[in-house]
Design an enzyme around this catalytic site. Structure first.
Site, PDB file in Angstrom:
ATOM      1  N   GLY C  10       0.821  -1.213   0.000  1.00  0.00           N
ATOM      2  CA  GLY C  10       0.000   0.000   0.000  1.00  0.00           C
ATOM      3  C   GLY C  10       0.855   1.263   0.000  1.00  0.00           C
ATOM      4  O   GLY C  10       1.919   1.288   0.615  1.00  0.00           O
ATOM      5  N   ARG C  71       1.056  -5.743  -5.186  1.00  0.00           N
ATOM      6  CA  ARG C  71       1.201  -6.730  -4.107  1.00  0.00           C
ATOM      7  C   ARG C  71       1.781  -8.049  -4.646  1.00  0.00           C
ATOM      8  O   ARG C  71       1.661  -9.089  -4.007  1.00  0.00           O
ATOM      9  CB  ARG C  71      -0.141  -6.954  -3.415  1.00  0.00           C
ATOM     10  CG  ARG C  71      -0.695  -5.681  -2.761  1.00  0.00           C
ATOM     11  CD  ARG C  71      -1.761  -5.982  -1.723  1.00  0.00           C
ATOM     12  NE  ARG C  71      -2.285  -4.738  -1.177  1.00  0.00           N
ATOM     13  CZ  ARG C  71      -1.754  -4.095  -0.132  1.00  0.00           C
ATOM     14  NH1 ARG C  71      -0.693  -4.575   0.472  1.00  0.00           N
ATOM     15  NH2 ARG C  71      -2.291  -2.960   0.292  1.00  0.00           N
ATOM     16  N   ASP C 102       5.815  -5.826   5.489  1.00  0.00           N
ATOM     17  CA  ASP C 102       6.181  -7.208   5.784  1.00  0.00           C
ATOM     18  C   ASP C 102       6.322  -8.081   4.544  1.00  0.00           C
ATOM     19  O   ASP C 102       7.303  -8.823   4.408  1.00  0.00           O
ATOM     20  CB  ASP C 102       5.103  -7.823   6.694  1.00  0.00           C
ATOM     21  CG  ASP C 102       5.587  -7.884   8.121  1.00  0.00           C
ATOM     22  OD1 ASP C 102       6.570  -7.195   8.435  1.00  0.00           O
ATOM     23  OD2 ASP C 102       4.967  -8.612   8.915  1.00  0.00           O
ATOM     24  N   THR C 125       5.172   1.003   6.787  1.00  0.00           N
ATOM     25  CA  THR C 125       3.823   0.614   7.205  1.00  0.00           C
ATOM     26  C   THR C 125       3.169   1.830   7.811  1.00  0.00           C
ATOM     27  O   THR C 125       3.706   2.429   8.748  1.00  0.00           O
ATOM     28  CB  THR C 125       3.807  -0.536   8.231  1.00  0.00           C
ATOM     29  OG1 THR C 125       2.661  -0.365   9.076  1.00  0.00           O
ATOM     30  CG2 THR C 125       5.028  -0.542   9.119  1.00  0.00           C
ATOM     31  N   ILE C 126       2.043   2.187   7.282  1.00  0.00           N
ATOM     32  CA  ILE C 126       1.360   3.385   7.788  1.00  0.00           C
ATOM     33  C   ILE C 126       0.818   3.125   9.187  1.00  0.00           C
ATOM     34  O   ILE C 126       0.580   4.066   9.953  1.00  0.00           O
ATOM     35  CB  ILE C 126       0.268   3.827   6.795  1.00  0.00           C
ATOM     36  CG1 ILE C 126       0.003   5.319   6.946  1.00  0.00           C
ATOM     37  CG2 ILE C 126      -1.006   2.999   6.952  1.00  0.00           C
ATOM     38  CD1 ILE C 126      -0.642   5.953   5.757  1.00  0.00           C
ATOM     39  N   ASP C 127       0.666   1.849   9.538  1.00  0.00           N
ATOM     40  CA  ASP C 127       0.107   1.489  10.844  1.00  0.00           C
ATOM     41  C   ASP C 127       1.116   1.626  11.977  1.00  0.00           C
ATOM     42  O   ASP C 127       0.758   1.481  13.138  1.00  0.00           O
ATOM     43  CB  ASP C 127      -0.407   0.040  10.820  1.00  0.00           C
ATOM     44  CG  ASP C 127      -1.666  -0.106   9.983  1.00  0.00           C
ATOM     45  OD1 ASP C 127      -2.256   0.923   9.612  1.00  0.00           O
ATOM     46  OD2 ASP C 127      -2.050  -1.246   9.689  1.00  0.00           O
ATOM     47  N   ASP C 129       3.386  -0.392  12.933  1.00  0.00           N
ATOM     48  CA  ASP C 129       3.370  -1.607  13.758  1.00  0.00           C
ATOM     49  C   ASP C 129       4.513  -2.571  13.436  1.00  0.00           C
ATOM     50  O   ASP C 129       4.342  -3.782  13.492  1.00  0.00           O
ATOM     51  CB  ASP C 129       2.019  -2.322  13.620  1.00  0.00           C
ATOM     52  CG  ASP C 129       1.713  -2.717  12.191  1.00  0.00           C
ATOM     53  OD1 ASP C 129       2.488  -2.362  11.285  1.00  0.00           O
ATOM     54  OD2 ASP C 129       0.688  -3.383  11.975  1.00  0.00           O
ATOM     55  N   MET C 169      -7.640   3.437  10.338  1.00  0.00           N
ATOM     56  CA  MET C 169      -6.854   2.268   9.967  1.00  0.00           C
ATOM     57  C   MET C 169      -6.219   1.636  11.206  1.00  0.00           C
ATOM     58  O   MET C 169      -6.111   2.262  12.254  1.00  0.00           O
ATOM     59  CB  MET C 169      -5.775   2.654   8.961  1.00  0.00           C
ATOM     60  CG  MET C 169      -6.357   3.043   7.609  1.00  0.00           C
ATOM     61  SD  MET C 169      -5.099   3.205   6.313  1.00  0.00           S
ATOM     62  CE  MET C 169      -4.148   4.581   6.964  1.00  0.00           C
ATOM     63  N   GLY C 170      -5.762   0.394  11.042  1.00  0.00           N
ATOM     64  CA  GLY C 170      -5.147  -0.343  12.142  1.00  0.00           C
ATOM     65  C   GLY C 170      -5.794  -1.699  12.295  1.00  0.00           C
ATOM     66  O   GLY C 170      -6.653  -1.885  13.149  1.00  0.00           O
ATOM     67  N   ARG C 171      -5.365  -2.638  11.454  1.00  0.00           N
ATOM     68  CA  ARG C 171      -5.997  -3.954  11.465  1.00  0.00           C
ATOM     69  C   ARG C 171      -5.500  -4.763  12.675  1.00  0.00           C
ATOM     70  O   ARG C 171      -6.258  -5.486  13.307  1.00  0.00           O
ATOM     71  CB  ARG C 171      -5.661  -4.670  10.146  1.00  0.00           C
ATOM     72  CG  ARG C 171      -6.579  -5.809   9.778  1.00  0.00           C
ATOM     73  CD  ARG C 171      -6.637  -6.024   8.274  1.00  0.00           C
ATOM     74  NE  ARG C 171      -7.521  -5.066   7.647  1.00  0.00           N
ATOM     75  CZ  ARG C 171      -8.856  -5.254   7.542  1.00  0.00           C
ATOM     76  NH1 ARG C 171      -9.419  -6.347   7.998  1.00  0.00           N
ATOM     77  NH2 ARG C 171      -9.593  -4.345   6.972  1.00  0.00           N
ATOM     78  N   GLU C 222     -10.007  -0.115  12.854  1.00  0.00           N
ATOM     79  CA  GLU C 222     -10.782  -1.053  12.040  1.00  0.00           C
ATOM     80  C   GLU C 222     -10.662  -2.477  12.575  1.00  0.00           C
ATOM     81  O   GLU C 222     -11.546  -3.294  12.363  1.00  0.00           O
ATOM     82  CB  GLU C 222     -10.328  -1.004  10.579  1.00  0.00           C
ATOM     83  CG  GLU C 222      -8.849  -1.299  10.386  1.00  0.00           C
ATOM     84  CD  GLU C 222      -8.396  -1.253   8.933  1.00  0.00           C
ATOM     85  OE1 GLU C 222      -9.208  -1.444   8.021  1.00  0.00           O
ATOM     86  OE2 GLU C 222      -7.185  -1.008   8.709  1.00  0.00           O
ATOM     87  N   HIS C 273      -9.281   5.732   2.436  1.00  0.00           N
ATOM     88  CA  HIS C 273      -8.036   6.043   1.733  1.00  0.00           C
ATOM     89  C   HIS C 273      -7.533   7.463   1.971  1.00  0.00           C
ATOM     90  O   HIS C 273      -6.363   7.743   1.718  1.00  0.00           O
ATOM     91  CB  HIS C 273      -8.210   5.795   0.241  1.00  0.00           C
ATOM     92  CG  HIS C 273      -8.168   4.355  -0.098  1.00  0.00           C
ATOM     93  ND1 HIS C 273      -6.993   3.642  -0.088  1.00  0.00           N
ATOM     94  CD2 HIS C 273      -9.138   3.475  -0.401  1.00  0.00           C
ATOM     95  CE1 HIS C 273      -7.252   2.388  -0.401  1.00  0.00           C
ATOM     96  NE2 HIS C 273      -8.555   2.255  -0.596  1.00  0.00           N
ATOM     97  N   GLN C 275      -6.714   8.616   4.561  1.00  0.00           N
ATOM     98  CA  GLN C 275      -5.683   8.537   5.597  1.00  0.00           C
ATOM     99  C   GLN C 275      -4.277   8.283   5.063  1.00  0.00           C
ATOM    100  O   GLN C 275      -3.307   8.463   5.767  1.00  0.00           O
ATOM    101  CB  GLN C 275      -6.025   7.406   6.593  1.00  0.00           C
ATOM    102  CG  GLN C 275      -7.277   7.656   7.384  1.00  0.00           C
ATOM    103  CD  GLN C 275      -7.737   6.413   8.121  1.00  0.00           C
ATOM    104  OE1 GLN C 275      -7.293   6.129   9.214  1.00  0.00           O
ATOM    105  NE2 GLN C 275      -8.625   5.647   7.523  1.00  0.00           N
TER     106      GLN C 275
END
Lengths: 343, 343, 343, 343
Positions: C10, C71, C102, C125-127, C129, C169-171, C222, C273, C275
């Site tokens: 992403g 991807r 990852d 990673t935008i998260d 994490d 966001m944030g799975r 999320e 999106h 974000q």
């Protein structure tokens, strides 16, 4: 002179500028202002706060309305009309400035014509679709928000070679879609005023692709209508009695149509409440202030049953009864100018 | 049809939207566009680039001008006029769209009337002071920038209980000062059109202080004039033949006057080039695009010697010769509305 | 020295800063850079563009990635691994900088350890994490976007006395939810790392209401999970084998729970999106640039199989194989600090 | 537990987040907070306001400080120290959280060590130049403002083929100049920590010009020092005892040097107070909040004579006496990374 103010319907950037303008003018003339809370509900219950320039001076940059809002319509219940008349007496109001859209102004107009209450109207619709005024406050902030959102979304569309469908406000008029599409350099846009030719849209998107542009942006009014012939109606997409795809999720639907026809990854984004929030643009702060100043002047002159409106570069007063219920659709000249970019 | 474009004078947000509009319309009609570089200098030397929709499509959100600009005036040197005529021949130009202010359009008008060249004008002034059009692009972006800057500066003024003087553009007209003062809820503003009453300003600032507001904001046009009687002329502040304080550093001067009279810490900020830079607002992108589309249509119709202009909500064509040299001062109605807040 | 670059997964604000940093360092050392297009797909096909400082200098302020992304995972198809090895030979690559999350880094690590390819990784990673680095670029831009969106949405919530649920966001990790909730002064937030106590949330919202705050803001990752006991599972809300409400539309679900329990109008907004788009914040431009500079230095030193990472205020190199597959959950200390505001 | 708060020195985005954090933690523990107004002046006079979570909840997005500030230093006047001790008694303060820079914290440290007052410090410097903490709040907002300003100014520089010199804050340390130069893709920057090599700057600018980039951006710390050999000292430019050009107008001076040496139109812009104003960035709101929460916890634990600080990703407590007077210069590693772009 004691003046009441209220705000009704959906919130809109610039409402506080109007309030501030009225309060300042009334104070300059030695009068007092009060704010009735939560639209007509406040006029019914008498629930209110005092408004002074010191209190309203710093609200010019705040979105929404410090008075709160509601969709209460007192003409659905005759008792409530009587309560409004009582509130005028109880609070000693010499004038009421009602700021709102068709519904709010419709009530204001009837209170003036049927009950003789000293009411002045100020138009508010973020959709810019009121015929009595050239532009409404909130609209300019809205198209800037949509434009900035598309500026953001474009980089993701471009990185992933996607087509992006952006659904914007506009149930009956395409001003927001048309303006924000021009401002953001979109490849196509759809408005409620014109039946959408799906084939033309696909042709334009394909032409851009063939020219080497590997992403696309389509802006869709929430009220846009797809034709069943040209369109691609899925099982779960309902069609109304006129063969139009029903409102709701039009952006998702258009995205599915594009992905299905072109085989290109397509996503849709619905901007929703983001479009009506936050600090107003300079234009909306100035327009709101000017409307408020003029509404205050009408109150001081006891010139009731009027609505303030923008005509060219001037603020004027029009008859409240003429201002209501007249929708202003996207003008052909605007559409034709914009249509140069749909080729 | 081969159309040349050039941009002259100070840069302005929205110039690229105009260029993009012209190029798209000409391309849609099967014609070609080229960009002459750095204003009239490019018309003299023939220095140019090709402009296609693919190239100009993504520039809608860019400030400044992709064509570069200069203040070159060929009428100061007759040889250069001949060179421009030659450039038309060499490049095979059927039309030239000149985008600029009074100087640029003055040259365009004379090239049309004296040399018979197929020229179309598009007005540009960030000061919004051209009488032939209701509003010029760039102005809206400018007042938003000033407003956002004052929104920022206010928190510092408030934290330190200061008065802040903000000097903005506007050598001859006070549109920027008046609009940005309303939009930012300033306590006072000064424009070139009205002689400033220093005593009135001090009284207003003192009144706010007495009411408990422990900071103040004053917006000053760079072209505002202080009266020597009311004003406070320091040793290093020169006075012109009419007894007015000379241009330059008016913001600093006003700050000194306030600090001296009121004994309150006062700072001045000059926003300078920040006011004309960066991505255009939605309004300026739309206005620029519409003017460009209409200029393209005029070129296609071979309707030369005209300038595109905004009147009400419409874009119209006016005589280029009538459009030049007519300044549009701040209208009294605007000033009077704004003056409610100078009390 | 010839260095290839690619971006996978992403898109994220700051990717172009990394690219620009690598290209500048390699150019300063007399080397050349090329960009493989659309992630590993470009490494397979050899599809690429040349990268020079002149080309990459102006991309610092652009969101997304100029190299495109995908991807594609070549380890799903052994032929593609062979093609990547061939691409290294065909293009004469001395090093490859792979920028991604990852998945992308997992491929990079295996290409180094199993195929001996000269690969360097850069985390994305935008998260936020990833355990091997203190912060990832894109995250700072993201929380600013969420914060500004909530600043906008707040005025509408306040005007209409609503509660607003914002899904971010944030799975797997709650960094975005926790940071943006603190930054926007939200009343409650939910993260994937902690099971949500619905009763506690309702109690907090009710306490605020009782104190006179007539609106509320709740931020939900999320990936947040509601307990069936505490939660309110509607018919159409599926529960997984552990009794957790399934992912998808968690924001809508929470809004329904609140409205149902409290009887207060509640709306949900999913930022989607928005974000991850648009121009990067200063922090992300600087972090991306620093990571790119260090990745370039590793390439020049032929120090392969490493990943650049942020530790404290410094950029360091860590083993690529250790960096992959280690999620960084929201730290307890952060959660506990933030939890002071959930009372 | 009754806790006083005060803010001293120049204002900074994030101050209100700290205040809000302290107040919330103290309230959660059943204590009370008051705000002493205008820095140490409020501690001397006892002038204060009550602070409740309801009052401080909405200030998270406000720049500046709701408590006001001043540069009052009570150690210049022994009577004032006695008055501060009295204020503690009169108001029944169990703790004081002093938020400020070197001066404010120096007073706090002496009040603790010499007078035994229960004081806790929180560091504040927009210049990011305090050694005891990895980053200070306000700095992130500042570099974003500078970056956005340069993004705006770039289009004008490009349109007019100019070189632009931007003078930014940083009297003793170059963090702001270095970070904003990287973030905005500037061609050169100057910091107080390194003597500027004018020849190197001109060479870089000329190299860019030769490569076809027709504009340039130079970022200069207000505290940068030019060498008289390399520099170009004008008549009105004073040189200090070490042969350095004196502070003040360094941006204007550098612009003159460039224009004189290169013959290219060069302008300078001083961003001034814009750099410290307005709503804080997400990072600064979060950092301010975390520092406030920890300061509140220290107060509850009666752990006085400490200062809260950021170390890596954690907030820690350090000795107040060690934290003062230790400047943190721009680290070499940062400068070296950035220096890749000065080639």
């Amino acid at each position: 002179m004691k003046v009441g103010l209220l705000t009704g319907g959906g919130d809109c950037p610039g409402l506080n500028a109007v309030i501030r303008g009225v309060v300042k003018v009334i104070d300059n003339a030695g009068g007092k202002s009060i704010g009735l809370l939560e639209g007509w509900r406040g006029a019914i219950t008498g629930n209110h706060i005092e408004l002074t320039p010191k209190f309203t001076d710093p609200i010019i940059d705040k979105g929404g309305t410090i008075l709160g809002s509601s969709r209460t319509n007192p003409f659905k219940n005759p008792t409530e009309i009587d309560q409004i008349v009582e509130t005028f007496g109880n609070l000693g109001l010499d004038a009421l400035v009602a700021i709102g859209g068709d519904d709010t102004l419709g009530v204001a107009s009837k209170l003036y014509s049927e009950k003789g209450l000293p009411v002045i109207g100020c138009p508010k619709t973020i959709d810019n679709d009121l015929s009595a005024t050239d532009q409404t406050f909130g609209f300019d902030t809205c198209i800037n928000i949509v434009m900035e959102a598309i500026d953001r979304l474009r980089t993701t569309a471009e990185s992933h070679r996607r087509i992006l469908v952006v659904e914007v406000m506009g149930r009956h008029a395409g001003w927001i879609a048309c303006y924000s599409a021009i401002a953001s350099g979109a490849d196509y846009f759809m408005v409620p005023e014109r039946e959408v030719n799906i084939k033309e849209m696909i042709d334009v998107l394909q032409k851009r692709r063939d020219e080497g542009k590997n992403y696309g942006i389509v802006v869709v009014s929430e009220g846009a209508k797809l034709n069943t012939d040209g369109g691609f109606v899925t099982k779960d997409q309902e069609v109304d009695e006129f063969g139009h795809v029903k409102l709701g999720g039009i952006g998702d639907h258009v995205a599915k149509v594009i992905e299905n026809r072109m085989g290109i990854e397509t996503r849709s984004v619905t901007l929703g409440h983001l479009q009506r929030g936050g600090t107003p643009s300079a234009f909306d702060r100035v327009l709101g202030t000017r409307l408020g100043v003029h509404a205050g002047h009408l109150a001081l002159k006891k010139d009731f049953g009027k609505m303030v409106a923008m005509r060219g570069t001037q603020i004027v007063a029009v008859e409240l009864k003429d201002a209501v219920d007249q929708m202003r659709e996207l003008e052909d000249s605007f559409f034709d100018e914009a249509a140069e970019f749909l080729k």
